[in-house]
Design a protein around this motif. Structure first.
Motif: not given
Ligand SMILES: C[S@@+](CC[C@H](N)C(=O)[O-])C[C@H]1O[C@@H](n2cnc3c(N)ncnc32)[C@H](O)[C@@H]1O
Length: 215
Positions: A49, A71-73, A98-100, A118-119, A121, A133, A195-197
């Motif tokens: 993510g 990796l990022e979906r 892709a999805d984790a 990192n951060f 959902d 996750l 990170t950004e968040f």
């Molecule tokens: C809250 S954002 C945090 C982004 C970054 N890690 C940061 O800290 O700035 C969560 C990111 O994880 C991604 N994400 C959430 N569940 C995921 C999954 N199962 N597989 C891949 N990416 C995922 C979301 O699309 C989103 O971009």
């Protein structure tokens, strides 16, 4: 308008950065080092993510001998990260869109040295804990894919998710270290990359929680 226009060009923009990502990443399962032109013994670090890549585009250059895979979906989000890596010509940073949940399709057993989450959902503990996750089914999958003594570095703004994650790590046999509930005031902050968040939450005065879980 500008946002919509940008989104329409995702395939062309991805194509311009094609050296940073793989159309069929499952072909690299068990041979990421070879596929990316890295020596057999080098470490593989995986970020789950990665969002728009603020963390990986600093972490990878800081560790040039490591093969770093992010990796990022969400394809419109990962595109921003891929373009950053392309513009900065970071040689050891590659991406998987892709999805984790599908991680086992992309990595073989014992292939990964370190994972960064990192951060992620937060989802609700009551309704959707299995989507977190750091839920134990994810942790068991990571354990299979990580080397012995591999580690997961986890950061969040969310107290409830943090407590849940500590329980899950311990239930899955990880050893915890570098635990802090206020990273930016702690000794671990000197090495920390925001990170950004993380920056957004810090700007709101929310303390950042971090732990390293080792096998
Ligand atoms: C809250 S954002 C945090 C982004 C970054 N890690 C940061 O800290 O700035 C969560 C990111 O994880 C991604 N994400 C959430 N569940 C995921 C999954 N199962 N597989 C891949 N990416 C995922 C979301 O699309 C989103 O971009």
């Amino acid at each position: 308008m500008a946002r919509g226009r940008k989104k329409r060009h995702i395939p062309e923009r991805m194509e311009r950065c094609s050296e940073r990502w793989f159309e069929a990443p499952l072909l690299n399962r068990g041979k990421w080092r070879e596929a990316c032109g890295f020596p057999a013994g080098c470490e593989i670090w995986l970020e789950l993510g990665c969002g728009k890549g603020q963390f990986c585009t600093q972490m990878a250059p800081r560790n040039p001998d490591v093969l770093y895979i992010a990796l990022e979906r969400d394809s419109s989000v990962i595109l921003a990260a891929i373009e950053k890596a392309h513009e900065q010509q970071i040689p050891n940073l590659f991406f998987i869109n892709a999805d984790a949940t599908l991680l086992e399709n992309y990595f073989d057993e014992n292939e990964i040295d370190r994972i960064f989450i990192n951060f992620c959902d937060p989802w609700s503990r009551r309704n959707k804990p299995k989507r977190r996750l750091t839920y134990r089914a994810f942790l068991e999958m990571y354990k299979k894919l990580m080397k012995d003594h591999g580690s997961i570095a986890f950061k969040t703004d969310n107290d409830e998710l943090f407590d849940f994650s500590l329980e899950e790590f311990l239930a899955c046999g990880f050893t915890l270290s570098e635990l802090t509930r206020d990273l930016h005031s702690s000794e671990y902050d000197t090495e920390n990359i925001r990170t950004e968040f993380e920056q957004k939450f810090a700007d709101q005065g929310i303390p950042i929680k971090r732990v390293v879980a080792t096998l």
